[in-house]
Design a protein around this motif. Structure first.
Motif, PDB file in Angstrom:
ATOM      1  N   ASP A  39       6.898  -7.021 -36.416  1.00  0.00           N
ATOM      2  CA  ASP A  39       6.641  -8.457 -36.559  1.00  0.00           C
ATOM      3  C   ASP A  39       7.857  -9.286 -36.159  1.00  0.00           C
ATOM      4  OD1 ASP A  39       4.121  -7.881 -37.445  1.00  0.00           O
ATOM      5  OD2 ASP A  39       4.529  -8.289 -39.560  1.00  0.00           O
ATOM      6  N   ALA A  40       9.053  -8.757 -36.437  1.00  0.00           N
ATOM      7  CA  ALA A  40      10.268  -9.510 -36.106  1.00  0.00           C
ATOM      8  C   ALA A  40      10.532  -9.519 -34.611  1.00  0.00           C
ATOM      9  CB  ALA A  40      11.464  -8.914 -36.844  1.00  0.00           C
ATOM     10  N   GLY A  41      10.116  -8.472 -33.915  1.00  0.00           N
ATOM     11  CA  GLY A  41      10.302  -8.405 -32.473  1.00  0.00           C
ATOM     12  C   GLY A  41      11.766  -8.521 -32.092  1.00  0.00           C
ATOM     13  N   ALA A  42      12.035  -9.297 -31.063  1.00  0.00           N
ATOM     14  CA  ALA A  42      13.415  -9.478 -30.576  1.00  0.00           C
ATOM     15  C   ALA A  42      14.015 -10.744 -31.164  1.00  0.00           C
ATOM     16  CB  ALA A  42      13.431  -9.536 -29.061  1.00  0.00           C
ATOM     17  N   ALA A  43      13.918 -10.870 -32.482  1.00  0.00           N
ATOM     18  CA  ALA A  43      14.423 -12.068 -33.147  1.00  0.00           C
ATOM     19  C   ALA A  43      15.912 -12.251 -32.898  1.00  0.00           C
ATOM     20  CB  ALA A  43      14.166 -11.969 -34.648  1.00  0.00           C
ATOM     21  N   SER A  44      16.325 -13.498 -32.741  1.00  0.00           N
ATOM     22  CA  SER A  44      17.737 -13.777 -32.476  1.00  0.00           C
ATOM     23  C   SER A  44      18.394 -14.603 -33.575  1.00  0.00           C
ATOM     24  CB  SER A  44      17.888 -14.525 -31.141  1.00  0.00           C
ATOM     25  OG  SER A  44      17.156 -15.741 -31.163  1.00  0.00           O
ATOM     26  N   ALA A  45      17.593 -15.226 -34.454  1.00  0.00           N
ATOM     27  CA  ALA A  45      18.177 -15.999 -35.546  1.00  0.00           C
ATOM     28  C   ALA A  45      18.960 -15.061 -36.458  1.00  0.00           C
ATOM     29  CB  ALA A  45      17.076 -16.701 -36.341  1.00  0.00           C
ATOM     30  N   PRO A  46      20.162 -15.449 -36.884  1.00  0.00           N
ATOM     31  CA  PRO A  46      21.012 -14.551 -37.686  1.00  0.00           C
ATOM     32  C   PRO A  46      20.319 -13.960 -38.905  1.00  0.00           C
ATOM     33  CG  PRO A  46      22.250 -16.470 -36.992  1.00  0.00           C
ATOM     34  CD  PRO A  46      20.829 -16.720 -36.583  1.00  0.00           C
ATOM     35  N   THR A  47      19.543 -14.781 -39.613  1.00  0.00           N
ATOM     36  CA  THR A  47      18.885 -14.262 -40.816  1.00  0.00           C
ATOM     37  C   THR A  47      17.866 -13.182 -40.466  1.00  0.00           C
ATOM     38  OG1 THR A  47      17.370 -16.157 -40.659  1.00  0.00           O
ATOM     39  CG2 THR A  47      19.198 -16.318 -42.239  1.00  0.00           C
ATOM     40  N   LEU A  48      17.162 -13.361 -39.352  1.00  0.00           N
ATOM     41  CA  LEU A  48      16.175 -12.369 -38.936  1.00  0.00           C
ATOM     42  C   LEU A  48      16.845 -11.119 -38.372  1.00  0.00           C
ATOM     43  CD1 LEU A  48      13.334 -14.526 -37.352  1.00  0.00           C
ATOM     44  CD2 LEU A  48      13.155 -13.000 -39.310  1.00  0.00           C
ATOM     45  N   VAL A  49      17.946 -11.307 -37.662  1.00  0.00           N
ATOM     46  CA  VAL A  49      18.685 -10.144 -37.149  1.00  0.00           C
ATOM     47  C   VAL A  49      19.145  -9.279 -38.322  1.00  0.00           C
ATOM     48  CG1 VAL A  49      20.777  -9.373 -35.968  1.00  0.00           C
ATOM     49  CG2 VAL A  49      19.423 -11.250 -35.015  1.00  0.00           C
ATOM     50  N   GLY A  50      19.689  -9.924 -39.341  1.00  0.00           N
ATOM     51  CA  GLY A  50      20.154  -9.177 -40.506  1.00  0.00           C
ATOM     52  C   GLY A  50      19.035  -8.417 -41.186  1.00  0.00           C
TER      53      GLY A  50
END
Length: 238
Positions: A39-50
């Motif tokens: 669901d997160a995929g290639a997320a780039s937002a810091p909170t999602l990366v973490g």
């Protein structure tokens, strides 16, 4: 698709995976982590990366607990490689622990060279860091490297690896660090003895016993018992 707008749902999904894993439901926990990663995929937002880094690390742990060692190793390696260019040091504990896990899995499957390389890579990447969790992981990597060296007929090099770990670990104030230090000090004495350096082994064991004479930790007490037994065998009973 998860984005910053529904982080609460993503966090709830992650927490569900953690709860399932702690309850011993490893297949279900793995499924939840995989869903979150997809669901997160290639997320780039810091909170999602973490969150993605944590989910991928936990998924690899679940694979290992399920006995899928090859899959776990690949999952750890993918985590390390896929986030190699992430600038934040906030995730380094995950990456260091992943390297430690790969080293252990490689050694467990008889890949001695791969284990050595991963432990050396970990020490090279994080050996100069001051954060306590990273210092502990580096020390554990060197202790694991010492085991590999010692059990492949290189006890003198194993003792050197333990000495390096002891120096890097520094003063031991908290419980986890004291336990790690006691284990390293005992291991150094053990490998010195195996290398035929009896006088140095006696000195190493004696230092361990003096340093931790008043420590009541069961883990430390066990190492002290090991040391006393091996001291007696070396003729230096205390």
């Amino acid at each position: 698709m998860i984005d910053e707008g529904n982080m609460r749902d993503a966090r709830s999904l992650f927490d569900r995976g953690v709860a399932l894993g702690e309850d011993g439901q490893h297949e279900e926990a793995l499924s939840v982590y995989c869903q979150l990663i997809d669901d997160a995929g290639a997320a780039s937002a810091p909170t999602l990366v973490g969150l993605t880094v944590a989910a991928r690390y936990n998924a690899a742990i679940e694979l290992r607990l399920l006995g899928r060692q090859d899959d776990a190793m690949m999952a750890f390696i993918s985590l390390i490689n896929d986030f190699a260019d992430v600038p934040s040091a906030a995730y380094d504990e995950y990456f260091a622990d992943a390297r430690l896990a790969v080293g252990g899995l490689a050694w467990g499957s008889g890949q001695v060279t791969a284990a050595h390389e991963m432990y050396d890579d970990l020490v090279s990447a994080y050996g100069d860091r001051d954060e306590r969790p990273l210092r502990l992981t580096v020390a554990n990597a060197l202790a694991s490297k010492a085991t590999v060296l010692g059990e492949t007929e290189h006890p003198a090099l194993a003792a050197e690896a333990c000495a390096d770990a002891i120096e890097r670990l520094g003063p031991a104030a908290d419980r986890e660090t004291r336990d790690a230090l006691a284990n390293l000090m005992w291991s150094r004495g053990h490998w010195l003895g195996a290398a035929g350096r009896a006088d140095e082994a006696v000195e190493a064991y004696s230092t361990l016993l003096e340093t931790f004479s008043d420590d009541e930790s069961p883990w430390v007490s066990e190492r002290l018992d090991f040391a006393r037994r091996e001291l007696a065998e070396l003729g230096g009973e205390r």
